[in-house]
Design a protein around this motif. Structure first.
Motif, PDB file in Angstrom:
ATOM      1  N   GLU A  43      -8.732 -94.775  61.839  1.00 17.84           N
ATOM      2  CA  GLU A  43      -9.781 -93.752  61.737  1.00 17.84           C
ATOM      3  C   GLU A  43     -10.382 -93.686  60.339  1.00 17.84           C
ATOM      4  N   MET A  44      -9.708 -94.248  59.346  1.00 13.69           N
ATOM      5  CA  MET A  44     -10.235 -94.287  57.982  1.00 13.69           C
ATOM      6  C   MET A  44     -11.156 -95.482  57.756  1.00 13.69           C
ATOM      7  N   ARG A  45     -11.349 -96.288  58.778  1.00 10.65           N
ATOM      8  CA  ARG A  45     -12.190 -97.482  58.677  1.00 10.65           C
ATOM      9  C   ARG A  45     -13.491 -97.346  59.469  1.00 10.65           C
ATOM     10  N   LEU A  46     -13.789 -96.163  59.982  1.00  7.90           N
ATOM     11  CA  LEU A  46     -14.905 -95.986  60.903  1.00  7.90           C
ATOM     12  C   LEU A  46     -16.237 -95.704  60.211  1.00  7.90           C
ATOM     13  N   SER A  47     -16.514 -96.364  59.126  1.00  5.63           N
ATOM     14  CA  SER A  47     -17.798 -96.168  58.468  1.00  5.63           C
ATOM     15  C   SER A  47     -18.172 -97.433  57.703  1.00  5.63           C
ATOM     16  N   ASP A  48     -19.264 -97.350  56.968  1.00  2.40           N
ATOM     17  CA  ASP A  48     -19.816 -98.525  56.296  1.00  2.40           C
ATOM     18  C   ASP A  48     -19.005 -99.009  55.104  1.00  2.40           C
ATOM     19  N   HIS A  49     -18.036 -98.257  54.663  1.00  2.00           N
ATOM     20  CA  HIS A  49     -17.249 -98.661  53.499  1.00  2.00           C
ATOM     21  C   HIS A  49     -16.222 -99.747  53.830  1.00  2.00           C
ATOM     22  N   SER A  50     -15.737 -99.802  55.070  1.00  2.00           N
ATOM     23  CA  SER A  50     -14.627-100.707  55.382  1.00  2.00           C
ATOM     24  C   SER A  50     -14.962-102.193  55.227  1.00  2.00           C
ATOM     25  N   PRO A  51     -16.179-102.659  55.515  1.00  2.00           N
ATOM     26  CA  PRO A  51     -16.457-104.068  55.234  1.00  2.00           C
ATOM     27  C   PRO A  51     -16.361-104.403  53.739  1.00  2.00           C
ATOM     28  N   PHE A  52     -16.677-103.429  52.892  1.00  2.00           N
ATOM     29  CA  PHE A  52     -16.521-103.650  51.455  1.00  2.00           C
ATOM     30  C   PHE A  52     -15.045-103.789  51.099  1.00  2.00           C
ATOM     31  N   TRP A  53     -14.211-102.933  51.681  1.00  2.00           N
ATOM     32  CA  TRP A  53     -12.773-103.060  51.462  1.00  2.00           C
ATOM     33  C   TRP A  53     -12.295-104.441  51.897  1.00  2.00           C
ATOM     34  N   ASP A  54     -12.747-104.876  53.074  1.00  2.00           N
ATOM     35  CA  ASP A  54     -12.319-106.167  53.605  1.00  2.00           C
ATOM     36  C   ASP A  54     -12.741-107.326  52.714  1.00  2.00           C
ATOM     37  N   ALA A  55     -13.868-107.176  52.031  1.00  2.00           N
ATOM     38  CA  ALA A  55     -14.363-108.226  51.138  1.00  2.00           C
ATOM     39  C   ALA A  55     -13.774-108.119  49.730  1.00  2.00           C
ATOM     40  N   GLY A  56     -12.887-107.141  49.525  1.00  2.00           N
ATOM     41  CA  GLY A  56     -12.222-107.009  48.235  1.00  2.00           C
ATOM     42  C   GLY A  56     -12.924-106.122  47.231  1.00  2.00           C
ATOM     43  N   TYR A  57     -13.951-105.386  47.666  1.00  2.00           N
ATOM     44  CA  TYR A  57     -14.669-104.472  46.773  1.00  2.00           C
ATOM     45  C   TYR A  57     -14.079-103.070  46.870  1.00  2.00           C
ATOM     46  N   ASP A  58     -14.227-102.322  45.790  1.00  2.00           N
ATOM     47  CA  ASP A  58     -13.849-100.915  45.811  1.00  2.00           C
ATOM     48  C   ASP A  58     -14.977-100.129  46.464  1.00  2.00           C
ATOM     49  N   ALA A  59     -14.618 -99.175  47.308  1.00  2.00           N
ATOM     50  CA  ALA A  59     -15.621 -98.380  48.010  1.00  2.00           C
ATOM     51  C   ALA A  59     -15.032 -97.026  48.373  1.00  2.00           C
TER      52      ALA A  59
END
Length: 102
Positions: free
Chosen positions: A51-67
């Motif tokens: 449920e903490m991945r349900l927005s536009d920030h999670s692809p940044f996390w997956d790519a190694g960026y801070d978001a």
């Protein structure tokens, strides 16, 4: 999130990956002058907390960026969220104004 913060959406949550820690003290402090603000660090890109991945920030996390995701977690709390009954009269307009001010 309900287990952490109860069942009332009367706060803003700042969900962050561990690397984004330096982004939040100033933002959370300024927002906190207007509305209750909780910072939630999420390890491992939230993989154990979907449920903490349900927005536009999670692809940044997956790519190694801070978001950071700034949310009022309404989808976890508001029964009208994204339903036909999600009308202006079901919103907490004073809370919305406080968030906007923050």
């Amino acid at each position: 999130m309900r287990a952490i913060d109860g069942d009332r959406g009367d706060f803003i949550a700042m969900v962050r990956n561990l690397g984004a820690a330096t982004m939040l003290p100033g933002l959370a402090s300024r927002m906190g002058k207007h509305v209750v603000t909780n910072v939630l660090p999420v390890p491992d890109a939230g993989r154990s907390m979907p449920e903490m991945r349900l927005s536009d920030h999670s692809p940044f996390w997956d790519a190694g960026y801070d978001a950071v995701m700034v949310t009022d977690p309404s989808f976890l709390r508001k029964p009208h969220y994204h339903r036909m009954s999600d009308t202006i009269d079901t919103l907490d307009l004073p809370f919305l104004a406080s968030v906007t001010e923050g």
